[in-house]
Structure formats: C-alpha cells, structure tokens
Design a protein around this motif. Structure first.
Motif, short mmCIF file in Angstrom:
data_model
loop_
_atom_site.label_atom_id
_atom_site.label_comp_id
_atom_site.label_asym_id
_atom_site.label_seq_id
_atom_site.Cartn_x
_atom_site.Cartn_y
_atom_site.Cartn_z
N GLY A 40 -4.15 9.17 2.11
CA GLY A 40 -5.12 8.44 1.31
C GLY A 40 -5.01 8.85 -0.15
O GLY A 40 -4.51 9.92 -0.49
N LEU A 41 -5.50 7.99 -1.03
CA LEU A 41 -5.41 8.22 -2.48
C LEU A 41 -6.57 9.09 -2.95
O LEU A 41 -7.74 8.78 -2.69
CB LEU A 41 -5.45 6.87 -3.19
N THR A 42 -6.26 10.21 -3.61
CA THR A 42 -7.30 11.07 -4.16
C THR A 42 -7.78 10.52 -5.51
O THR A 42 -7.19 9.58 -6.05
CB THR A 42 -6.79 12.50 -4.36
N LEU A 43 -8.84 11.13 -6.05
CA LEU A 43 -9.32 10.71 -7.37
C LEU A 43 -8.24 10.90 -8.42
O LEU A 43 -8.03 10.04 -9.28
CB LEU A 43 -10.58 11.50 -7.74
N VAL A 92 4.59 5.85 -5.25
CA VAL A 92 4.67 6.05 -6.71
C VAL A 92 3.84 7.26 -7.12
O VAL A 92 4.26 8.09 -7.93
CB VAL A 92 4.16 4.78 -7.46
N VAL A 93 2.65 7.39 -6.52
CA VAL A 93 1.78 8.52 -6.84
C VAL A 93 2.40 9.82 -6.33
O VAL A 93 2.39 10.84 -7.04
CB VAL A 93 0.38 8.30 -6.23
N ARG A 94 2.93 9.79 -5.11
CA ARG A 94 3.55 11.01 -4.53
C ARG A 94 4.67 11.54 -5.41
O ARG A 94 4.83 12.76 -5.57
CB ARG A 94 4.11 10.69 -3.14
N LYS A 95 5.46 10.64 -5.99
CA LYS A 95 6.61 11.06 -6.81
C LYS A 95 6.18 11.74 -8.11
O LYS A 95 6.94 12.50 -8.70
CB LYS A 95 7.49 9.85 -7.14
N ASN A 96 4.97 11.45 -8.55
CA ASN A 96 4.52 11.95 -9.86
C ASN A 96 3.43 13.02 -9.78
O ASN A 96 3.23 13.75 -10.75
CB ASN A 96 4.01 10.78 -10.71
N LEU A 97 2.71 13.08 -8.65
CA LEU A 97 1.62 14.05 -8.51
C LEU A 97 1.70 14.73 -7.16
O LEU A 97 1.92 14.08 -6.14
CB LEU A 97 0.25 13.33 -8.60
N THR A 98 1.50 16.05 -7.18
CA THR A 98 1.54 16.79 -5.90
C THR A 98 0.25 16.59 -5.10
O THR A 98 0.26 16.65 -3.88
CB THR A 98 1.73 18.30 -6.16
N ASP A 99 -0.87 16.37 -5.80
CA ASP A 99 -2.15 16.21 -5.11
C ASP A 99 -2.76 14.83 -5.32
O ASP A 99 -3.97 14.65 -5.27
CB ASP A 99 -3.14 17.29 -5.57
N LEU A 115 0.83 -1.21 0.00
CA LEU A 115 0.00 0.00 0.00
C LEU A 115 0.86 1.25 0.00
O LEU A 115 0.61 2.20 -0.76
CB LEU A 115 -0.92 0.01 1.23
N GLU A 116 1.87 1.26 0.85
CA GLU A 116 2.77 2.41 0.92
C GLU A 116 3.53 2.61 -0.38
O GLU A 116 3.75 3.74 -0.83
CB GLU A 116 3.74 2.26 2.09
N ASP A 117 3.95 1.49 -0.99
CA ASP A 117 4.69 1.59 -2.27
C ASP A 117 3.82 2.22 -3.36
O ASP A 117 4.30 3.05 -4.14
CB ASP A 117 5.14 0.19 -2.71
N VAL A 118 2.55 1.83 -3.39
CA VAL A 118 1.62 2.40 -4.37
C VAL A 118 1.49 3.90 -4.17
O VAL A 118 1.58 4.70 -5.12
CB VAL A 118 0.23 1.71 -4.27
N LYS A 119 1.29 4.30 -2.91
CA LYS A 119 1.13 5.73 -2.61
C LYS A 119 2.41 6.51 -2.89
O LYS A 119 2.36 7.67 -3.33
CB LYS A 119 0.67 5.91 -1.16
#
Length: 619
Positions: free
Chosen positions: A245-248, A232-239, A226-230
């Motif tokens: 938690g994961l935003t839309l 990956v998102v953090r590195k590519n998107l600021t929001d 779960l943390e790894d998925v988040k």
C-alpha cells in the motif's frame, strides 16, 4: 476553479503581440496587422479547461500608461512577449516589464507571468539559454514558450500555458528554489490522504486507491496501472510503499513528481475535489453549503450521516473498547485545522470510567452540534470529507430539517428524534447534578469534574415505546426578571427544587406562573436531593397541591447521591412527555403508561449495544 481567465499580452513595440492574437483567432498569419487587437473572448466549449478566456492586447501607440496599469490590475496572467532576434526586447523583460508589473501587483499575490519568444522563424538558434537565468531569478514566471505567428508554431500552446498558469498555478504548490512542495500543499495533501485512508492503517491499499482515483478523476485505475504507480514509488523511496500500500511519504512523492514534470493540474484536480481553493484553504462553499431552515424547524442528522459517523468512530477506535481515548480522539481531529471539542464535552455526554467519550457519547455530541449549531456541524463534516466518502453532493445531504412543531401538535405525532428540555431552578437546587445524573454519573463521579470543565448541557438517549430518542437538557441561569425567547423555546420544561431548602420551590412556582402556565409546553416538577430530609417549603401551597391545581404530574423525587449510576426512569418520563405533549394528565399518572415506556427502553438499549458489537466484529 476560476470561472474565467483574463490574459494580457505586453512587450516592446513590433515584437508581434497583435499578430499572435490574430493568428490564434484566424489560424493564419494576418496580411495587415493593426496597432492593437480588440479584446476577444474564447468560449468555454473550445478551450481545453472549459473556462471562458479573455485575451487583451496592449499597444504603446494607442494606450496611456494609466490604461496599461488598469489592464495589469485586471489580468489573471500576463504574457511578456519579446522577439527572439531582438536582444533589446529580451533585456526589456527584466529592466522594464517585470519591475513595472511587480510595482502594480500585490507582493503576496503576484500575477503569474509567461515569457513568450516570438518570431522563432527568423532565427536558427533558441533563446532559452538567455531566458533561463531570468526564469530562475523570478519565481512568478511560470514558463517560457518560443513560437512563431508566421508559421503558426506553438500559438495554441502559448495560450493553453497561460490559461493553465491561472487555473493550475505552480506557485502555491511548489518552491522551485528548495525543489520541494510548500508546507500548505503538504498539509492539504496529508489531510486528503488521511480522509482517503478508510481503515486508518497508515497506507492506501488497492481498494482505497481505486476509490480515490474514481472520486477525483471519475475513472478507476486498472490493476496493472496501480502496480506501475507503486513501482515508481518503490524505485525512488525506501518507505513509500508498505504492505503493498502507498504510505503518506509515497503519496506526497507522487504529487511532487507530478508538479516537477509539469503535471500540476493533476494535483490541483485532487485538491479541488477535496474542497480546496487557489490559496489552499478549504473553500467556504465547500464547508458551508446552502441549507434552508424555515422558522420553528429544527435540524437533525439523518440515517446516512449516522452511518458515516459510525464508520469514523470505528476507524479510530483501534482497541475496540467502544470509547475514544485522548490519543484516538486527537487522531480523529487530525484532519481539522483546530481541535473542535473542548474538555467541557466530556461533561456533556456519556464517558467511560476513565473519562473517555463512549460511542454513545460521541454520537450524542454530534447530535447536539447539529441541533444547536448546524453550520458548525456542516463545517466539521466537511473536514471529515463527508461528501466525498459518502458520495454526496455536499454535507447538506446529511441534515434532516424537521417540520414546524405546530404541525406536530396538530397531528399529535412527530418524526423528530431530538427533544430539548430546559431545566430551571435556583442556584444550588441540584440542576447540575440532575444533568450529570442523566449521563450516569453519581455524586462521587460528579465531584471529580473540574469547575472549568462543567457544561450547561447534557445529551443522551432515552427510549420511548421502543424508539430511541435524544433528550437534550439545558440548564438555564436563574434570572426571573428576564428570560429570552431562546430560553423559553423548548419541548419540555423541568422545574427543580431542593427538598431540603425551604426557599427553593417558590422560584419554580413563579417561573411556571410567569412563563409556562398558559403555554402548551409540558412541565414537570423535580424534587431534587430526595436522599436528604424534606423541609416544608415557604409557599402558599405544597408542591403536590401546586401540581394538582395546574394539572401537572406529581413532583418526581430524584437523587444522584447513589452508590451506582442514578436511575434513568425520570428521563424516560421527560422524553415521553416531550414526544407526546398531548398526553392527558390521567395517562401521566398511569403506572402502565410508564411501564411500557421503561420496558421498551431496556429492550432497545440491549439491542442497540448488541448490534454495534455485531457491526464491529467482522473487522
């Protein structure tokens, strides 16, 4: 997902189409190659996607153009085979084969294409540089595979990619020119996010992500995953991640990443689990599961369905005022392709002083939809994701089909919770006021309802001996000459006359004598507008004498011209008569009979409200 896949291989003569098929089957290069291989079927249990796959060969020497056209029209995916050491066969891909296939297929539903570079064992270089511009030009090309039938290189991969192009097509999900997901895919994934956001806070927390993962893939995500998925998102998107938690935006980014990396089967698995077909529309089998309803049976929501609908209400009642504001209601309907409730719903169920649908009114409207149009109810529950969130096979599990009413009458008891009362009376007799009075609206509040928002239905609860029942009132248009079977089919009849109109009672008497005098349906006479001076009715007997003659309860006085909400006592009587149609005339006249019902109603109403508040408090 499709039940089978049909793969067609085309290309110039001697490029190795037949050799590829025979090598796949025998797992060795054939010593003798015929002009054309017979159609073969690979059983579901030996294919990666567990779907039967038919592989069809084409030979210019043995088949006519008409036979080729027929095969193109039947194919789910077409592999255009060329020889990597033959430039002419590569040129023919764009000059002959792609135009021919496109001419024979519908522009809006182009068949996916796979470019197959065979005989890679004969060259040391790759044909990819030559083929890449072709792939960029034609969006129907899913991928390109270089292989060798002689060396058994990429043979199984070739047919796997062909199968995947049919079962998990890229086209509906992603636009390669814009390098972004198509709008239909974004809409579908946004609905899935909304349904999965169980507390409606705009993010998928760890609990919701774990539930989502288990729902779609039958396996939970480990905390580190779960943390790894988040991350990956953090590195590519600021929001993309908020409050851990994961935003839309983060959710959509992940699926874009899956598609761009060739993992679009992951996105398809999610879409199909939430009911979508290959065109990214909710499948008819998902929205309308099979539900058998025998004649003379009614449909109600069961306990699990009410619990689910309570959780949906709780999810959207953000200010905890036990009512849904217009904004909160629109937020609830965001997962629907259209707004399912019109403004007439507000005059069909209970609302608060601001005209907003209350918790009780919300459940009442669902109860009405289930009773009158169960298919519509199944559709609505499908949009809300009932089968997924409640972990049921389909929405059909939310419906209780009652037994035939004849059995209830024979056994003198019923398990039904919804009872239908048809309200008859001439125009102006007070039918609409009676319906609105049931919902707690006095004459002042009724005058605020616009004509186009008025409803011929009213539904709310009434308590009978401590049990909560739904009473559905239906105002019948006054047409004495013709009443349909539907208009006559109900649990209790309510005949309304205006005490101040001398011509009002005669219609009620005629309706009773024509349609209900010999039926087993209980009837009650309502003396409406009882706040006005009573006028002698122009009929051969008084309403009271009429009731005595036909063994009906005496006329019940009613008015909605009150300072506060009109009394609900009469509706408790109606519901009691509907629940117990076999009760005697003496019982109906007994004051203790109605007192027991009224006291039970008061206690249950207080307990029900207190329990709902208690359920909300932990949140």
């Amino acid at each position: 997902m499709r039940k089978d896949v049909r793969i067609l291989l085309v290309g110039e003569p001697n490029v190795g189409k037949t050799s590829l098929i025979m090598t796949l089957v025998s797992e060795e290069f054939p010593a003798v190659v015929p002009y054309r291989a017979e159609e073969i079927t690979i059983p579901a249990d030996v294919t990666p996607e567990r779907v039967p796959t038919h592989i069809v060969d084409y030979s210019e020497a043995e088949q006519t153009d008409e036979q080729l056209y027929q095969e193109i029209s039947k194919a789910n995916v077409i592999c255009i085979v060329y020889s990597v050491n033959n430039k002419k066969s590569i040129e023919k891909v764009t000059s002959h084969w792609i135009p021919l296939i496109n001419e024979r297929t519908d522009k809006d539903s182009r068949v996916p294409l796979i470019l197959v570079g065979n005989k890679s064992d004969l060259v040391e270089h790759s044909s990819m540089e030559t083929v890449l511009p072709i792939m960029n030009k034609y969006t129907e090309i899913e991928t390109c595979v270089e292989c060798s039938a002689k060396n058994l290189k990429n043979i199984s991969e070739l047919f796997y990619y062909a199968q995947k192009a049919v079962l998990h097509p890229t086209g509906p999900l992603y636009c390669p020119e814009k390098k972004e997901m198509r709008s239909a895919c974004v809409r579908a994934l946004a609905r899935i996010f909304k349904v999965s956001d169980l507390d409606n806070d705009g993010i998928l927390n760890d609990h919701e992500l774990t539930f989502f993962q288990r729902t779609c893939f039958n396996t939970p995500l480990a905390p580190q995953a779960l943390e790894d998925v988040k991350n990956v998102v953090r590195k590519n998107l600021t929001d993309g991640v908020r409050d851990n938690g994961l935003t839309l935006k983060g959710f959509l980014f992940l699926h874009t990443l899956f598609i761009q990396r060739g993992r679009h089967e992951t996105t398809w698995a999610v879409l199909r689990r939430f009911g979508y077909d290959d065109d990214l529309e909710l499948h008819q089998d998902y929205l309308f599961p099979l539900l058998k309803i025998p004649p003379d049976c009614t449909t109600e929501l069961n306990h699990n369905a009410y619990l689910f609908l309570q959780s949906v209400f709780d999810k959207h009642d953000k200010d905890r005022d036990y009512a849904l504001s217009p904004e909160e209601l629109m937020d609830l309907f965001d997962v629907f392709p259209y707004v399912p409730w019109g403004l007439d719903v507000n005059s069909t169920v209970c609302t608060n002083d601001q005209g907003w649908i209350t918790y009780q009114g919300y459940l009442s409207q669902w109860t009405l939809t289930t009773y009158l149009d169960v298919q519509r109810c199944l559709e609505y529950l499908g949009y809300l994701g009932y089968s997924i969130i409640a972990e049921q096979e389909s929405q059909a599990s939310a419906i209780a089909v009652t037994r035939d009413k004849k059995h209830d009458l024979q056994k003198k008891q019923t398990q039904r919770n919804v009872f239908r009362c048809h309200v008859f009376g001439i125009t102006g007799s007070g039918k609409t006021g009676f319906l609105q009075g049931f919902l707690g609206r006095n004459l002042v509040r009724q005058r605020a309802i616009k004509e186009e928002h008025k409803s011929y239905y009213a539904i709310s609860t009434a308590h009978v001996y401590g049990q909560e029942k739904y009473l559905l009132l239906h105002e019948i248009f006054p047409d004495f000459d013709f009443l349909s079977e539907t208009e006559l089919s109900c649990d209790i009849v309510c005949l309304i006359y205006d005490v101040s109109n001398p011509c009002s009672f005669e219609y009620c008497a005629q309706i009773f004598k024509q349609y209900f005098m010999d039926s087993k349906t209980p009837c009650m006479l309502i003396a409406a507008k009882s706040d006005l001076p009573e006028t002698k009715q122009q009929y051969c007997m008084t309403p009271l004498e009429f009731c005595r003659k036909h063994k009906m309860p005496p006329p019940q006085s009613y008015t909605c011209n009150t300072a506060v909400a009109p009394s609900k006592d009469i509706f408790i009587k109606l519901t009691t008569m509907a629940v117990y149609p076999h009760i005697t005339h003496a019982d109906l006249k007994s004051s203790t009979f109605w007192l027991r019902a009224s006291v039970g109603a008061t206690v249950c109403a207080m307990l029900g409200f207190a329990m709902y508040r208690a359920l909300l408090r932990p949140r």
